[in-house]
Design a protein around this motif. Structure first.
Motif, PDB file in Angstrom:
ATOM      1  N   VAL A  17      64.677  42.406  42.229  1.00 21.13           N
ATOM      2  CA  VAL A  17      66.107  42.561  42.975  1.00 21.13           C
ATOM      3  C   VAL A  17      66.524  44.044  42.572  1.00 21.13           C
ATOM      4  O   VAL A  17      67.042  44.976  43.556  1.00 21.13           O
ATOM      5  CB  VAL A  17      67.166  41.689  42.550  1.00 21.13           C
ATOM      6  CG1 VAL A  17      68.678  42.101  43.204  1.00 21.13           C
ATOM      7  CG2 VAL A  17      66.799  40.220  42.880  1.00 21.13           C
ATOM      8  N   LEU A  18      66.157  44.321  41.542  1.00 22.29           N
ATOM      9  CA  LEU A  18      66.381  45.655  41.019  1.00 22.29           C
ATOM     10  C   LEU A  18      65.643  46.705  41.751  1.00 22.29           C
ATOM     11  O   LEU A  18      66.132  47.830  42.208  1.00 22.29           O
ATOM     12  CB  LEU A  18      66.280  45.872  39.363  1.00 22.29           C
ATOM     13  CG  LEU A  18      66.427  47.310  38.666  1.00 22.29           C
ATOM     14  CD1 LEU A  18      67.960  47.625  38.794  1.00 22.29           C
ATOM     15  CD2 LEU A  18      66.150  47.189  37.066  1.00 22.29           C
ATOM     16  N   LEU A  19      64.247  46.373  41.716  1.00 25.19           N
ATOM     17  CA  LEU A  19      63.376  47.595  42.432  1.00 25.19           C
ATOM     18  C   LEU A  19      63.755  47.502  44.027  1.00 25.19           C
ATOM     19  O   LEU A  19      63.780  48.672  44.621  1.00 25.19           O
ATOM     20  CB  LEU A  19      61.977  46.927  42.409  1.00 25.19           C
ATOM     21  CG  LEU A  19      60.900  47.572  43.168  1.00 25.19           C
ATOM     22  CD1 LEU A  19      61.033  49.014  42.201  1.00 25.19           C
ATOM     23  CD2 LEU A  19      59.470  46.801  42.857  1.00 25.19           C
ATOM     24  N   GLY A  20      64.076  46.420  44.525  1.00 22.55           N
ATOM     25  CA  GLY A  20      64.623  46.627  46.123  1.00 22.55           C
ATOM     26  C   GLY A  20      65.824  47.430  46.145  1.00 22.55           C
ATOM     27  O   GLY A  20      66.127  48.116  47.118  1.00 22.55           O
ATOM     28  N   GLY A  21      66.921  47.362  45.302  1.00 25.09           N
ATOM     29  CA  GLY A  21      68.183  48.122  45.128  1.00 25.09           C
ATOM     30  C   GLY A  21      67.607  49.722  44.931  1.00 25.09           C
ATOM     31  O   GLY A  21      68.171  50.472  45.814  1.00 25.09           O
ATOM     32  N   TYR A  22      66.529  49.898  44.023  1.00 27.95           N
ATOM     33  CA  TYR A  22      66.351  51.230  43.926  1.00 27.95           C
ATOM     34  C   TYR A  22      65.775  51.849  45.208  1.00 27.95           C
ATOM     35  O   TYR A  22      65.977  52.888  45.639  1.00 27.95           O
ATOM     36  CB  TYR A  22      65.141  51.527  42.844  1.00 27.95           C
ATOM     37  CG  TYR A  22      65.523  51.368  41.401  1.00 27.95           C
ATOM     38  CD1 TYR A  22      66.985  51.459  41.186  1.00 27.95           C
ATOM     39  CD2 TYR A  22      64.991  50.901  40.332  1.00 27.95           C
ATOM     40  CE1 TYR A  22      67.662  51.443  39.807  1.00 27.95           C
ATOM     41  CE2 TYR A  22      65.222  50.884  38.969  1.00 27.95           C
ATOM     42  CZ  TYR A  22      66.667  51.155  38.771  1.00 27.95           C
ATOM     43  OH  TYR A  22      67.213  50.915  37.517  1.00 27.95           O
ATOM     44  N   LEU A  23      64.621  51.075  45.833  1.00 29.37           N
ATOM     45  CA  LEU A  23      64.037  51.361  46.908  1.00 29.37           C
ATOM     46  C   LEU A  23      64.808  51.846  48.094  1.00 29.37           C
ATOM     47  O   LEU A  23      64.733  52.589  48.979  1.00 29.37           O
ATOM     48  CB  LEU A  23      62.927  50.542  47.393  1.00 29.37           C
ATOM     49  CG  LEU A  23      61.789  50.441  46.424  1.00 29.37           C
ATOM     50  CD1 LEU A  23      60.907  48.998  46.726  1.00 29.37           C
ATOM     51  CD2 LEU A  23      60.926  51.611  46.109  1.00 29.37           C
ATOM     52  N   LEU A  24      65.960  50.868  48.178  1.00 26.57           N
ATOM     53  CA  LEU A  24      66.963  50.903  49.213  1.00 26.57           C
ATOM     54  C   LEU A  24      67.759  52.248  49.398  1.00 26.57           C
ATOM     55  O   LEU A  24      67.873  53.108  50.389  1.00 26.57           O
ATOM     56  CB  LEU A  24      67.839  49.941  49.288  1.00 26.57           C
ATOM     57  CG  LEU A  24      69.082  49.962  50.452  1.00 26.57           C
ATOM     58  CD1 LEU A  24      68.171  49.694  51.817  1.00 26.57           C
ATOM     59  CD2 LEU A  24      69.840  48.523  50.430  1.00 26.57           C
ATOM     60  N   VAL A  25      68.138  52.508  47.935  1.00 26.81           N
ATOM     61  CA  VAL A  25      68.753  53.980  47.701  1.00 26.81           C
ATOM     62  C   VAL A  25      68.089  55.043  48.029  1.00 26.81           C
ATOM     63  O   VAL A  25      68.184  56.048  48.761  1.00 26.81           O
ATOM     64  CB  VAL A  25      69.399  54.105  46.283  1.00 26.81           C
ATOM     65  CG1 VAL A  25      70.067  55.234  46.064  1.00 26.81           C
ATOM     66  CG2 VAL A  25      70.453  52.726  46.248  1.00 26.81           C
TER      67      VAL A  25
END
Length: 365
Positions: A17-25
Protein backbone atom coordinates in the motif's frame (compact mmCIF):
# COMPACT_ATOMS: atom_id res chain seq x y z
CA UNK A 1 17.60 8.60 24.93
CA UNK A 2 15.02 8.37 22.16
CA UNK A 3 12.96 11.56 22.11
CA UNK A 4 11.02 10.67 18.95
CA UNK A 5 7.74 8.73 19.08
CA UNK A 6 7.81 5.16 17.86
CA UNK A 7 6.62 4.60 14.32
CA UNK A 8 3.60 2.37 13.92
CA UNK A 9 4.53 -0.93 12.26
CA UNK A 10 3.12 -1.75 8.86
CA UNK A 11 0.16 -4.13 8.84
CA UNK A 12 0.07 -7.17 6.59
CA UNK A 13 0.41 -5.93 3.02
CA UNK A 14 1.12 -2.41 4.24
CA UNK A 15 4.39 -2.17 2.33
CA UNK A 16 2.49 -2.70 -0.94
CA UNK A 17 0.00 0.00 0.00
CA UNK A 18 2.82 2.39 0.90
CA UNK A 19 4.73 1.64 -2.30
CA UNK A 20 1.56 2.10 -4.34
CA UNK A 21 0.99 5.51 -2.77
CA UNK A 22 4.55 6.57 -3.52
CA UNK A 23 4.26 5.45 -7.14
CA UNK A 24 0.95 7.23 -7.61
CA UNK A 25 2.38 10.53 -6.36
CA UNK A 26 5.54 10.21 -8.48
CA UNK A 27 3.57 9.37 -11.62
CA UNK A 28 1.25 12.34 -11.04
CA UNK A 29 4.21 14.67 -10.46
CA UNK A 30 5.95 13.48 -13.62
CA UNK A 31 2.79 13.95 -15.67
CA UNK A 32 2.23 17.44 -14.29
CA UNK A 33 5.86 18.33 -14.92
CA UNK A 34 5.56 17.38 -18.56
CA UNK A 35 2.12 18.93 -19.03
CA UNK A 36 2.97 22.30 -17.50
CA UNK A 37 5.82 23.10 -19.91
CA UNK A 38 3.44 24.49 -22.54
CA UNK A 39 2.07 27.20 -20.22
CA UNK A 40 4.35 27.46 -17.16
CA UNK A 41 7.93 28.69 -16.83
CA UNK A 42 9.97 28.40 -13.66
CA UNK A 43 12.42 31.06 -14.73
CA UNK A 44 16.17 30.69 -14.78
CA UNK A 45 16.91 31.68 -11.18
CA UNK A 46 14.22 29.51 -9.58
CA UNK A 47 15.25 26.58 -11.74
CA UNK A 48 18.87 26.84 -10.59
CA UNK A 49 17.78 26.97 -6.94
CA UNK A 50 15.62 23.89 -7.46
CA UNK A 51 18.48 22.06 -9.17
CA UNK A 52 20.86 22.90 -6.33
CA UNK A 53 18.35 21.74 -3.71
CA UNK A 54 17.65 18.53 -5.63
CA UNK A 55 21.39 17.86 -5.97
CA UNK A 56 21.76 18.13 -2.21
CA UNK A 57 18.87 15.73 -1.61
CA UNK A 58 20.32 13.19 -4.07
CA UNK A 59 23.76 13.39 -2.44
CA UNK A 60 22.34 12.99 1.05
CA UNK A 61 19.99 10.14 0.17
CA UNK A 62 22.73 8.25 -1.68
CA UNK A 63 25.39 8.50 1.03
CA UNK A 64 23.30 8.62 4.21
CA UNK A 65 20.45 6.29 3.31
CA UNK A 66 20.96 4.00 0.33
CA UNK A 67 24.58 3.01 0.96
CA UNK A 68 24.06 2.09 4.66
CA UNK A 69 20.94 0.08 3.81
CA UNK A 70 22.72 -1.72 0.98
CA UNK A 71 25.57 -2.47 3.41
CA UNK A 72 23.12 -4.13 5.79
CA UNK A 73 21.41 -6.09 3.02
CA UNK A 74 24.78 -7.40 1.86
CA UNK A 75 25.50 -8.74 5.34
CA UNK A 76 27.80 -5.84 6.28
CA UNK A 77 30.22 -6.54 3.41
CA UNK A 78 31.65 -3.12 2.64
CA UNK A 79 33.68 -4.08 -0.42
CA UNK A 80 30.66 -5.66 -2.11
CA UNK A 81 28.52 -2.64 -1.32
CA UNK A 82 31.00 -0.14 -2.74
CA UNK A 83 31.61 -2.26 -5.83
CA UNK A 84 27.92 -2.23 -6.72
CA UNK A 85 27.70 1.49 -5.97
CA UNK A 86 30.62 2.19 -8.29
CA UNK A 87 28.91 0.08 -10.92
CA UNK A 88 25.77 2.18 -10.57
CA UNK A 89 27.79 5.37 -10.93
CA UNK A 90 29.49 4.13 -14.09
CA UNK A 91 26.26 2.80 -15.63
CA UNK A 92 24.54 6.15 -15.10
CA UNK A 93 27.56 7.94 -16.55
CA UNK A 94 27.40 5.81 -19.69
CA UNK A 95 23.66 6.43 -19.92
CA UNK A 96 24.24 10.17 -19.68
CA UNK A 97 26.95 10.05 -22.33
CA UNK A 98 24.88 7.93 -24.71
CA UNK A 99 21.58 9.80 -24.52
CA UNK A 100 22.40 13.20 -22.96
CA UNK A 101 19.52 12.58 -20.62
CA UNK A 102 19.77 15.41 -18.08
CA UNK A 103 19.93 18.73 -19.92
CA UNK A 104 17.93 20.38 -17.16
CA UNK A 105 18.52 23.85 -18.55
CA UNK A 106 15.78 23.10 -21.09
CA UNK A 107 13.20 22.37 -18.41
CA UNK A 108 12.45 25.97 -17.48
CA UNK A 109 9.92 26.29 -20.24
CA UNK A 110 12.04 28.67 -22.26
CA UNK A 111 13.34 28.31 -25.77
CA UNK A 112 16.41 26.15 -26.24
CA UNK A 113 18.06 29.12 -27.88
CA UNK A 114 18.46 30.66 -24.46
CA UNK A 115 19.93 27.51 -22.96
CA UNK A 116 23.46 27.48 -21.64
CA UNK A 117 25.79 25.31 -23.67
CA UNK A 118 28.29 23.15 -21.84
CA UNK A 119 30.85 22.67 -24.62
CA UNK A 120 34.26 24.24 -24.13
CA UNK A 121 33.87 26.47 -27.20
CA UNK A 122 30.57 27.79 -25.86
CA UNK A 123 31.77 28.47 -22.33
CA UNK A 124 31.71 32.26 -22.70
CA UNK A 125 28.29 32.25 -24.25
CA UNK A 126 27.05 30.01 -21.46
CA UNK A 127 28.14 32.30 -18.66
CA UNK A 128 26.89 35.34 -20.47
CA UNK A 129 23.55 33.72 -21.28
CA UNK A 130 23.87 34.85 -24.88
CA UNK A 131 21.35 33.19 -27.24
CA UNK A 132 23.01 30.85 -29.72
CA UNK A 133 21.21 30.42 -33.05
CA UNK A 134 22.99 27.12 -33.71
CA UNK A 135 20.61 25.45 -31.28
CA UNK A 136 17.79 25.80 -33.82
CA UNK A 137 19.85 24.08 -36.47
CA UNK A 138 20.76 21.11 -34.28
CA UNK A 139 17.21 20.50 -33.09
CA UNK A 140 15.55 17.81 -35.20
CA UNK A 141 12.08 16.37 -35.22
CA UNK A 142 13.32 13.17 -33.55
CA UNK A 143 15.85 14.78 -31.25
CA UNK A 144 13.66 14.01 -28.22
CA UNK A 145 14.11 10.25 -28.74
CA UNK A 146 17.53 10.04 -27.09
CA UNK A 147 16.37 11.91 -24.01
CA UNK A 148 13.22 9.77 -23.83
CA UNK A 149 15.16 6.49 -23.98
CA UNK A 150 17.81 7.59 -21.51
CA UNK A 151 15.40 9.08 -19.00
CA UNK A 152 13.02 6.16 -19.45
CA UNK A 153 15.72 3.65 -18.52
CA UNK A 154 16.68 5.87 -15.61
CA UNK A 155 13.05 5.92 -14.44
CA UNK A 156 12.82 2.13 -14.59
CA UNK A 157 15.91 1.98 -12.36
CA UNK A 158 14.34 4.56 -10.02
CA UNK A 159 11.25 2.39 -9.69
CA UNK A 160 13.35 -0.65 -8.81
CA UNK A 161 15.31 1.43 -6.28
CA UNK A 162 12.11 2.67 -4.62
CA UNK A 163 10.69 -0.85 -4.37
CA UNK A 164 13.99 -2.10 -2.93
CA UNK A 165 14.08 0.75 -0.40
CA UNK A 166 10.54 0.06 0.81
CA UNK A 167 11.30 -3.65 1.05
CA UNK A 168 14.53 -3.13 2.99
CA UNK A 169 13.17 -0.43 5.32
CA UNK A 170 10.00 -2.34 6.15
CA UNK A 171 12.14 -5.38 6.92
CA UNK A 172 14.09 -3.28 9.44
CA UNK A 173 10.91 -2.06 11.12
CA UNK A 174 10.68 1.44 9.64
CA UNK A 175 6.90 1.28 9.54
CA UNK A 176 5.23 4.00 7.51
CA UNK A 177 8.58 5.78 7.04
CA UNK A 178 9.85 2.95 4.82
CA UNK A 179 11.37 4.29 1.61
CA UNK A 180 10.60 7.92 2.43
CA UNK A 181 14.05 9.32 1.62
CA UNK A 182 14.27 7.52 -1.72
CA UNK A 183 10.74 8.62 -2.55
CA UNK A 184 11.57 12.29 -1.99
CA UNK A 185 14.76 12.06 -4.06
CA UNK A 186 12.86 10.60 -7.02
CA UNK A 187 9.90 12.93 -6.59
CA UNK A 188 12.03 16.08 -6.73
CA UNK A 189 13.76 15.47 -10.04
CA UNK A 190 11.17 13.43 -11.94
CA UNK A 191 9.03 16.46 -12.98
CA UNK A 192 12.17 18.15 -14.31
CA UNK A 193 13.00 15.10 -16.40
CA UNK A 194 9.48 15.02 -17.80
CA UNK A 195 9.80 18.72 -18.57
CA UNK A 196 12.96 18.05 -20.61
CA UNK A 197 11.15 15.59 -22.87
CA UNK A 198 8.12 17.84 -23.18
CA UNK A 199 10.28 20.83 -24.12
CA UNK A 200 12.07 18.88 -26.83
CA UNK A 201 8.75 17.66 -28.23
CA UNK A 202 7.32 21.17 -28.16
CA UNK A 203 10.24 22.77 -29.97
CA UNK A 204 10.26 19.95 -32.56
CA UNK A 205 6.68 20.81 -33.52
CA UNK A 206 4.86 17.65 -32.40
CA UNK A 207 1.07 18.00 -31.88
CA UNK A 208 -0.42 18.17 -28.37
CA UNK A 209 -1.99 14.70 -28.56
CA UNK A 210 1.33 13.02 -29.33
CA UNK A 211 3.07 15.00 -26.58
CA UNK A 212 0.39 13.89 -24.12
CA UNK A 213 0.84 10.21 -25.02
CA UNK A 214 4.62 10.40 -24.60
CA UNK A 215 4.16 12.19 -21.29
CA UNK A 216 1.83 9.45 -20.01
CA UNK A 217 4.24 6.71 -21.10
CA UNK A 218 7.13 8.41 -19.34
CA UNK A 219 5.09 8.99 -16.16
CA UNK A 220 4.36 5.25 -16.02
CA UNK A 221 8.05 4.27 -16.22
CA UNK A 222 8.76 4.50 -12.47
CA UNK A 223 5.72 2.38 -11.48
CA UNK A 224 6.67 -0.14 -14.17
CA UNK A 225 10.19 -0.47 -12.79
CA UNK A 226 8.83 -0.99 -9.27
CA UNK A 227 6.37 -3.65 -10.44
CA UNK A 228 9.06 -5.54 -12.35
CA UNK A 229 11.41 -5.51 -9.36
CA UNK A 230 8.72 -6.54 -6.86
CA UNK A 231 7.51 -9.38 -9.09
CA UNK A 232 11.05 -10.66 -9.58
CA UNK A 233 11.62 -10.95 -5.82
CA UNK A 234 9.21 -13.87 -5.61
CA UNK A 235 11.37 -15.78 -8.12
CA UNK A 236 14.67 -15.18 -6.34
CA UNK A 237 14.10 -17.25 -3.20
CA UNK A 238 17.05 -16.99 -0.82
CA UNK A 239 18.77 -14.38 -3.01
CA UNK A 240 16.18 -11.69 -2.30
CA UNK A 241 18.35 -9.90 0.27
CA UNK A 242 21.40 -9.79 -1.99
CA UNK A 243 19.35 -8.52 -4.95
CA UNK A 244 17.77 -5.84 -2.76
CA UNK A 245 21.22 -4.74 -1.61
CA UNK A 246 22.45 -4.61 -5.20
CA UNK A 247 19.47 -2.48 -6.26
CA UNK A 248 20.05 -0.05 -3.39
CA UNK A 249 23.78 0.25 -4.11
CA UNK A 250 23.19 0.73 -7.84
CA UNK A 251 20.65 3.45 -7.07
CA UNK A 252 23.13 5.15 -4.74
CA UNK A 253 25.74 5.22 -7.50
CA UNK A 254 23.20 6.56 -9.98
CA UNK A 255 22.09 9.32 -7.60
CA UNK A 256 25.71 10.29 -6.98
CA UNK A 257 26.37 10.49 -10.71
CA UNK A 258 23.33 12.66 -11.38
CA UNK A 259 24.19 15.02 -8.53
CA UNK A 260 27.97 15.20 -8.91
CA UNK A 261 28.30 14.99 -12.70
CA UNK A 262 25.15 16.77 -13.86
CA UNK A 263 23.14 18.90 -11.42
CA UNK A 264 25.91 20.49 -9.37
CA UNK A 265 28.24 21.30 -12.29
CA UNK A 266 25.32 22.95 -14.06
CA UNK A 267 24.74 25.13 -11.01
CA UNK A 268 28.48 25.76 -10.63
CA UNK A 269 28.66 27.18 -14.17
CA UNK A 270 26.65 30.19 -13.00
CA UNK A 271 28.50 32.88 -11.09
CA UNK A 272 25.35 34.61 -9.87
CA UNK A 273 23.50 33.81 -6.61
CA UNK A 274 26.38 31.79 -5.19
CA UNK A 275 25.20 32.13 -1.60
CA UNK A 276 21.59 31.31 -2.48
CA UNK A 277 22.55 28.23 -4.46
CA UNK A 278 24.92 27.06 -1.72
CA UNK A 279 22.19 27.46 0.87
CA UNK A 280 19.80 25.48 -1.33
CA UNK A 281 22.38 22.70 -1.61
CA UNK A 282 22.88 22.65 2.17
CA UNK A 283 19.12 22.53 2.74
CA UNK A 284 18.81 19.54 0.43
CA UNK A 285 21.54 17.65 2.27
CA UNK A 286 19.97 18.62 5.62
CA UNK A 287 16.58 17.27 4.52
CA UNK A 288 18.12 13.91 3.60
CA UNK A 289 20.04 13.84 6.89
CA UNK A 290 16.92 14.67 8.89
CA UNK A 291 14.96 11.83 7.32
CA UNK A 292 17.83 9.46 8.04
CA UNK A 293 17.94 10.51 11.70
CA UNK A 294 14.19 9.99 12.08
CA UNK A 295 14.44 6.53 10.53
CA UNK A 296 17.42 5.65 12.72
CA UNK A 297 15.49 6.39 15.90
CA UNK A 298 12.37 4.75 14.55
CA UNK A 299 14.11 1.46 13.75
CA UNK A 300 17.64 0.90 15.10
CA UNK A 301 19.53 -1.27 12.64
CA UNK A 302 21.64 -3.02 15.26
CA UNK A 303 19.51 -3.90 18.30
CA UNK A 304 21.47 -4.99 21.37
CA UNK A 305 21.97 -8.77 21.52
CA UNK A 306 19.97 -10.73 24.05
CA UNK A 307 21.82 -11.96 27.13
CA UNK A 308 22.73 -15.64 27.08
CA UNK A 309 21.92 -17.93 29.95
CA UNK A 310 24.43 -20.37 31.40
CA UNK A 311 22.83 -23.21 29.46
CA UNK A 312 22.97 -21.49 26.08
CA UNK A 313 25.45 -22.41 23.37
CA UNK A 314 28.53 -20.29 23.40
CA UNK A 315 29.72 -18.29 20.42
CA UNK A 316 33.31 -17.37 19.67
CA UNK A 317 32.81 -13.70 20.55
CA UNK A 318 30.35 -13.89 23.43
CA UNK A 319 31.65 -16.65 25.73
CA UNK A 320 33.62 -14.37 28.05
CA UNK A 321 30.66 -12.06 28.52
CA UNK A 322 28.03 -14.74 28.99
CA UNK A 323 29.71 -17.34 31.27
CA UNK A 324 30.47 -16.72 34.93
CA UNK A 325 34.05 -17.36 35.90
CA UNK A 326 33.03 -20.22 38.19
CA UNK A 327 31.45 -22.09 35.29
CA UNK A 328 34.71 -22.30 33.34
CA UNK A 329 36.61 -25.46 34.23
CA UNK A 330 40.07 -25.61 32.69
CA UNK A 331 41.08 -28.96 31.34
CA UNK A 332 44.40 -30.51 32.09
CA UNK A 333 46.66 -30.14 29.11
CA UNK A 334 47.67 -33.57 27.93
CA UNK A 335 49.11 -35.26 24.90
CA UNK A 336 46.76 -35.14 21.95
CA UNK A 337 44.38 -32.86 23.84
CA UNK A 338 45.39 -29.75 21.89
CA UNK A 339 46.74 -30.89 18.53
CA UNK A 340 47.17 -27.40 17.08
CA UNK A 341 48.22 -24.01 18.35
CA UNK A 342 46.34 -22.76 21.34
CA UNK A 343 43.61 -20.35 20.19
CA UNK A 344 41.46 -18.00 22.26
CA UNK A 345 38.49 -20.29 21.60
CA UNK A 346 40.16 -23.12 23.57
CA UNK A 347 41.47 -21.14 26.53
CA UNK A 348 38.14 -21.50 28.28
CA UNK A 349 38.57 -25.25 28.50
CA UNK A 350 35.93 -26.24 25.94
CA UNK A 351 35.46 -25.90 22.20
CA UNK A 352 33.32 -23.31 20.50
CA UNK A 353 29.69 -24.39 20.37
CA UNK A 354 29.80 -26.59 23.53
CA UNK A 355 27.45 -25.87 26.38
CA UNK A 356 28.85 -24.11 29.41
CA UNK A 357 27.07 -26.49 31.78
CA UNK A 358 27.88 -29.70 29.93
CA UNK A 359 29.58 -32.32 32.08
CA UNK A 360 32.99 -33.83 31.48
CA UNK A 361 31.45 -36.83 29.76
CA UNK A 362 29.76 -34.69 27.06
CA UNK A 363 33.04 -32.86 26.30
CA UNK A 364 35.09 -35.95 25.78
CA UNK A 365 36.20 -36.51 22.20
Amino acid sequence: MNLLPAVAPLPAGGNLVLLGGYLLVIAAAAFLGGSSIAFLSLGHRRLQVLLSFTGGVLLGVALLHLVPHAYLEFGRRLETTMTWMLGGFFMMFLLERAFHGHAHHTADGGEPATACLHDAADHDACHGHVPDPRQHATSSRWGWGGAFIGLGLHSLADGAALAAAVTADSGHGAGWLAGLATFLAILLHKPLDAGIIATLLLTAGWPPRFRRVINIVYAAAVPLGAVIFSASLDLLGSRQQAVTGAALALAAGGFLCIAAADLLPEVQFHSHDRVLLSVALALGISLAWGITVIERYAHPHSPPPAKLSRGDSISRRGWQRAIPAAAVRPRVRGSGEFPGPRTPARRSGFAVGESATAGPESRQR
